[in-house]
Design an enzyme around this catalytic site. Structure first.
Site, PDB file in Angstrom:
ATOM      1  N   ASP A  10     -21.092 -11.288  62.471  1.00 24.50           N
ATOM      2  CA  ASP A  10     -20.041 -11.469  63.552  1.00 24.50           C
ATOM      3  C   ASP A  10     -19.469 -12.704  63.658  1.00 24.50           C
ATOM      4  O   ASP A  10     -19.693 -13.707  62.685  1.00 24.50           O
ATOM      5  CB  ASP A  10     -20.706 -11.173  64.932  1.00 24.50           C
ATOM      6  CG  ASP A  10     -19.692 -11.154  66.071  1.00 24.50           C
ATOM      7  OD1 ASP A  10     -18.531 -10.751  65.717  1.00 24.50           O
ATOM      8  OD2 ASP A  10     -20.184 -11.794  67.109  1.00 24.50           O
ATOM      9  N   SER A  11     -18.266 -12.921  64.131  1.00 16.57           N
ATOM     10  CA  SER A  11     -17.843 -14.171  64.098  1.00 16.57           C
ATOM     11  C   SER A  11     -18.413 -15.228  65.255  1.00 16.57           C
ATOM     12  O   SER A  11     -17.972 -16.365  65.190  1.00 16.57           O
ATOM     13  CB  SER A  11     -16.143 -14.109  65.000  1.00 16.57           C
ATOM     14  OG  SER A  11     -16.559 -13.416  66.275  1.00 16.57           O
ATOM     15  N   CYS A  73     -18.186  -6.774  64.285  1.00 16.70           N
ATOM     16  CA  CYS A  73     -17.089  -7.421  64.840  1.00 16.70           C
ATOM     17  C   CYS A  73     -15.950  -6.565  64.884  1.00 16.70           C
ATOM     18  O   CYS A  73     -15.855  -6.230  63.786  1.00 16.70           O
ATOM     19  CB  CYS A  73     -16.793  -8.751  64.258  1.00 16.70           C
ATOM     20  SG  CYS A  73     -15.259  -9.641  64.506  1.00 16.70           S
ATOM     21  N   GLU A 152     -19.553 -16.522  74.692  1.00 18.38           N
ATOM     22  CA  GLU A 152     -20.169 -17.699  73.862  1.00 18.38           C
ATOM     23  C   GLU A 152     -20.598 -18.761  74.527  1.00 18.38           C
ATOM     24  O   GLU A 152     -21.454 -19.682  74.108  1.00 18.38           O
ATOM     25  CB  GLU A 152     -19.025 -18.209  72.889  1.00 18.38           C
ATOM     26  CG  GLU A 152     -18.383 -17.124  71.781  1.00 18.38           C
ATOM     27  CD  GLU A 152     -19.566 -16.927  70.922  1.00 18.38           C
ATOM     28  OE1 GLU A 152     -20.113 -18.063  70.522  1.00 18.38           O
ATOM     29  OE2 GLU A 152     -19.829 -15.996  70.310  1.00 18.38           O
ATOM     30  N   CYS A 184     -15.208  -4.980  71.611  1.00 16.44           N
ATOM     31  CA  CYS A 184     -15.572  -6.489  70.727  1.00 16.44           C
ATOM     32  C   CYS A 184     -17.146  -6.469  71.322  1.00 16.44           C
ATOM     33  O   CYS A 184     -17.554  -6.132  72.495  1.00 16.44           O
ATOM     34  CB  CYS A 184     -14.748  -7.740  71.692  1.00 16.44           C
ATOM     35  SG  CYS A 184     -15.459  -9.323  71.168  1.00 16.44           S
ATOM     36  N   HIS A 186     -18.892  -8.745  72.008  1.00 14.85           N
ATOM     37  CA  HIS A 186     -19.389  -9.958  73.072  1.00 14.85           C
ATOM     38  C   HIS A 186     -19.525  -9.118  74.342  1.00 14.85           C
ATOM     39  O   HIS A 186     -20.213  -9.484  75.424  1.00 14.85           O
ATOM     40  CB  HIS A 186     -18.359 -11.001  73.452  1.00 14.85           C
ATOM     41  CG  HIS A 186     -18.167 -11.815  71.894  1.00 14.85           C
ATOM     42  ND1 HIS A 186     -17.787 -11.672  70.796  1.00 14.85           N
ATOM     43  CD2 HIS A 186     -18.944 -13.180  72.057  1.00 14.85           C
ATOM     44  CE1 HIS A 186     -18.202 -12.606  69.982  1.00 14.85           C
ATOM     45  NE2 HIS A 186     -18.709 -13.562  70.752  1.00 14.85           N
TER      46      HIS A 186
END
Length: 265
Positions: A10-11, A73, A152, A184, A186
């Site tokens: 993932d990023s 992602c 994040e 996403c 997240h």
């Protein structure tokens, strides 16, 4: 039986939502996770740039002798899935096709909302996937990049998280949907705030769950599950600040067996 690990990329920290589901459904699988926080965020980068970053991680997984790669992602799935599937010697599973399929399997799906990064929405990745499966479905897309930063920075469950979700999802006040894709990885960590904003009648679809289901089906059909009795220790890497990864893992991967380390690619 195949005891080799599964690679997940993932990023940033969003891919931990996939690991959380993997640990629930496939607890005997050893996982190697790369959160590319050194190049975060992917959502504002070009597709060519994201594709190269994903390829770099794929090459790392190749050296680690993984048996499968999951692109946890949505942005990287849109930019690099086909390239990775062509160049890697192992199967590569993305988020978008499983997520679209999962949305259309819901009881009420005449109108489907999609929230994602700027890149995912700009490229209409989910809209294309949904219309390939059902040309008549109404799709309402909304880029919600600020939600990524909330996760994040460990701000889930705060008043700021609620405020940001409410602001980002106002489009659905005027264009209500029956089902919403959390486009996403997240965003599942903000599911409570998102559900509160949209109401209980809206079904939230987590593509991570659908991707893990796809991975499980492949492993079973190819007799590639790890059936070892002992629970393996997974390895989590960050290309950025490993302390941020440790904090996220401690928050979202409770009762899991893992180590965290920095990775230079």
């Amino acid at each position: 039986m195949d005891k080799r690990p599964i690679g997940i990329m993932d990023s940033g920290l969003g891919g931990l939502s996939v690991i959380r589901i993997m640990n629930q459904q496939l607890p005997h699988e050893k996982l190697i996770f790369v959160g590319d926080q050194g190049h975060f965020p992917y959502g504002t980068r070009t597709q060519q740039d994201v594709c190269q970053l994903a390829l770099n991680i794929g090459e790392f997984f190749k050296r680690q002798n993984v048996k499968m790669m999951i692109i946890a992602c949505n942005t990287a799935t849109a930019a690099a899935l086909s390239t990775l599937q062509q160049k890697m010697p192992f199967p590569v599973i993305g988020m978008i096709a499983p997520g679209a399929k999962g949305a259309l399997q819901q009881e009420h799906h005449d109108s489907v909302g999609v929230i994602g990064t700027a890149s995912t929405i700009k490229n209409h990745a989910y809209e294309k996937a949904l219309h390939q499966l059902d040309p008549d479905v109404l799709v309402v897309e909304k880029a919600a990049q600020p939600l990524v930063s909330i996760v994040e920075h460990g701000q889930t469950g705060t008043s700021l998280a609620k405020q940001t979700v409410d602001e980002q999802l106002t489009v659905f006040d005027q264009r209500p949907v029956e089902t919403l894709i959390l486009g996403c990885t997240h965003f599942p960590f903000l599911a409570a705030e998102i559900q509160q904003k949209l109401g209980k009648k809206v079904t939230l679809v987590d593509p991570a769950k659908e991707a893990v289901n796809s991975a499980e089906k492949w492993l079973i059909s190819h007799d590639a599950c790890n059936d070892a009795a002992l629970l393996p220790q997974s390895q989590l890497y960050s290309t950025g600040d490993v302390k941020v990864l440790e904090s996220g893992a401690n928050q979202w991967l409770s009762n899991s067996n893992y180590t965290c380390a920095h990775l230079e690619l």
